[in-house]
Motif scaffolding. Sequence first.
Motif, short mmCIF file in Angstrom:
data_model
loop_
_atom_site.label_atom_id
_atom_site.label_comp_id
_atom_site.label_asym_id
_atom_site.label_seq_id
_atom_site.Cartn_x
_atom_site.Cartn_y
_atom_site.Cartn_z
N ASN A 19 0.83 -1.20 0.00
CA ASN A 19 0.00 0.00 0.00
C ASN A 19 0.87 1.26 0.00
O ASN A 19 0.54 2.25 -0.64
CB ASN A 19 -0.94 -0.01 1.21
CG ASN A 19 -1.92 1.14 1.18
OD1 ASN A 19 -2.58 1.36 0.18
ND2 ASN A 19 -2.00 1.87 2.27
N GLU A 20 2.01 1.20 0.69
CA GLU A 20 2.92 2.35 0.79
C GLU A 20 4.02 2.35 -0.27
O GLU A 20 4.75 3.32 -0.40
CB GLU A 20 3.57 2.38 2.17
CG GLU A 20 2.59 2.64 3.29
CD GLU A 20 3.27 2.79 4.64
OE1 GLU A 20 4.50 3.01 4.70
OE2 GLU A 20 2.56 2.68 5.66
N ALA A 21 4.14 1.27 -1.01
CA ALA A 21 5.22 1.13 -1.99
C ALA A 21 5.04 2.10 -3.16
O ALA A 21 3.97 2.68 -3.36
CB ALA A 21 5.26 -0.30 -2.52
N GLU A 22 6.12 2.25 -3.92
CA GLU A 22 6.09 3.02 -5.17
C GLU A 22 6.28 2.03 -6.31
O GLU A 22 7.35 1.42 -6.38
CB GLU A 22 7.21 4.05 -5.19
CG GLU A 22 7.13 5.10 -4.12
CD GLU A 22 8.38 5.98 -4.10
OE1 GLU A 22 9.14 6.02 -5.09
OE2 GLU A 22 8.59 6.62 -3.07
N PRO A 23 5.33 1.82 -7.18
CA PRO A 23 3.96 2.32 -7.11
C PRO A 23 3.15 1.55 -6.07
O PRO A 23 3.48 0.42 -5.71
CB PRO A 23 3.42 2.03 -8.51
CG PRO A 23 4.20 0.83 -8.98
CD PRO A 23 5.56 0.98 -8.35
N PHE A 42 8.16 -8.72 -7.29
CA PHE A 42 8.26 -7.73 -6.22
C PHE A 42 9.32 -6.66 -6.49
O PHE A 42 9.32 -5.60 -5.86
CB PHE A 42 8.52 -8.40 -4.87
CG PHE A 42 9.65 -9.39 -4.92
CD1 PHE A 42 10.95 -9.00 -4.73
CD2 PHE A 42 9.38 -10.74 -5.17
CE1 PHE A 42 11.99 -9.92 -4.78
CE2 PHE A 42 10.41 -11.66 -5.23
CZ PHE A 42 11.72 -11.25 -5.04
N MET A 43 10.20 -6.91 -7.45
CA MET A 43 11.25 -5.95 -7.79
C MET A 43 10.68 -4.72 -8.50
O MET A 43 11.35 -3.71 -8.64
CB MET A 43 12.32 -6.60 -8.66
CG MET A 43 13.06 -7.74 -7.98
SD MET A 43 13.96 -7.24 -6.50
CE MET A 43 15.29 -6.33 -7.24
N ASP A 44 9.42 -4.79 -8.94
CA ASP A 44 8.77 -3.65 -9.59
C ASP A 44 8.23 -2.63 -8.59
O ASP A 44 7.67 -1.61 -8.98
CB ASP A 44 7.61 -4.14 -10.48
CG ASP A 44 8.11 -4.94 -11.67
OD1 ASP A 44 9.26 -4.74 -12.08
OD2 ASP A 44 7.33 -5.77 -12.18
N TYR A 45 8.38 -2.91 -7.31
CA TYR A 45 7.86 -2.05 -6.25
C TYR A 45 9.00 -1.66 -5.32
O TYR A 45 9.91 -2.45 -5.07
CB TYR A 45 6.76 -2.78 -5.46
CG TYR A 45 5.63 -3.19 -6.35
CD1 TYR A 45 4.57 -2.34 -6.59
CD2 TYR A 45 5.65 -4.42 -7.01
CE1 TYR A 45 3.54 -2.69 -7.45
CE2 TYR A 45 4.63 -4.79 -7.87
CZ TYR A 45 3.58 -3.92 -8.09
OH TYR A 45 2.58 -4.27 -8.94
N TYR A 46 8.94 -0.43 -4.81
CA TYR A 46 10.00 0.07 -3.93
C TYR A 46 9.41 0.54 -2.61
O TYR A 46 8.39 1.23 -2.57
CB TYR A 46 10.74 1.24 -4.58
CG TYR A 46 11.60 1.98 -3.59
CD1 TYR A 46 12.83 1.46 -3.19
CD2 TYR A 46 11.19 3.18 -3.04
CE1 TYR A 46 13.61 2.12 -2.25
CE2 TYR A 46 11.96 3.85 -2.10
CZ TYR A 46 13.17 3.31 -1.71
OH TYR A 46 13.93 3.97 -0.77
N LEU A 47 10.09 0.18 -1.53
CA LEU A 47 9.80 0.71 -0.20
C LEU A 47 11.11 0.65 0.57
O LEU A 47 11.78 -0.38 0.59
CB LEU A 47 8.72 -0.10 0.50
CG LEU A 47 8.22 0.47 1.82
CD1 LEU A 47 7.50 1.82 1.60
CD2 LEU A 47 7.28 -0.50 2.51
N SER A 48 11.48 1.76 1.18
CA SER A 48 12.78 1.83 1.85
C SER A 48 12.93 0.73 2.90
O SER A 48 11.96 0.30 3.52
CB SER A 48 12.98 3.19 2.51
OG SER A 48 12.17 3.31 3.66
#
Length: 89
Positions: A19-23, A42-48
Amino acid sequence: MRDKLISKAIMKCYEVMYNEAEPSADIHELISMGKTKKPNWFMDYYLSEERQEEIISQVAKEFKLTKREKESLHVSVLLGSAPSATKKE
C-alpha cells in the motif's frame, strides 16, 4: 495456532508495505491477478528498508508476537516477497 498468527502477520506486513510502496498496490489484487507468480515480481515495487523494518515492528506489536516469532516474521517477510529496498534507475 501460533503458525496461523504468524501467517496473518506476514500478510498484514505485505498489505501495508505494498500500500505504501512506489507504485502503490493491493497485494490481494496482485495475487488474484496472478502477478505474484511471475519471477521477481516484487522488484517492480519500492519501499525503503527503514520503512519495511518499521512496518514489521509495528505488526509484531499489533499481533503481540514473542521475540522469536518477531524474528521469524522478519526473516519470512524480508526473504519472501517484500518490495525492493533499492530504487530502479
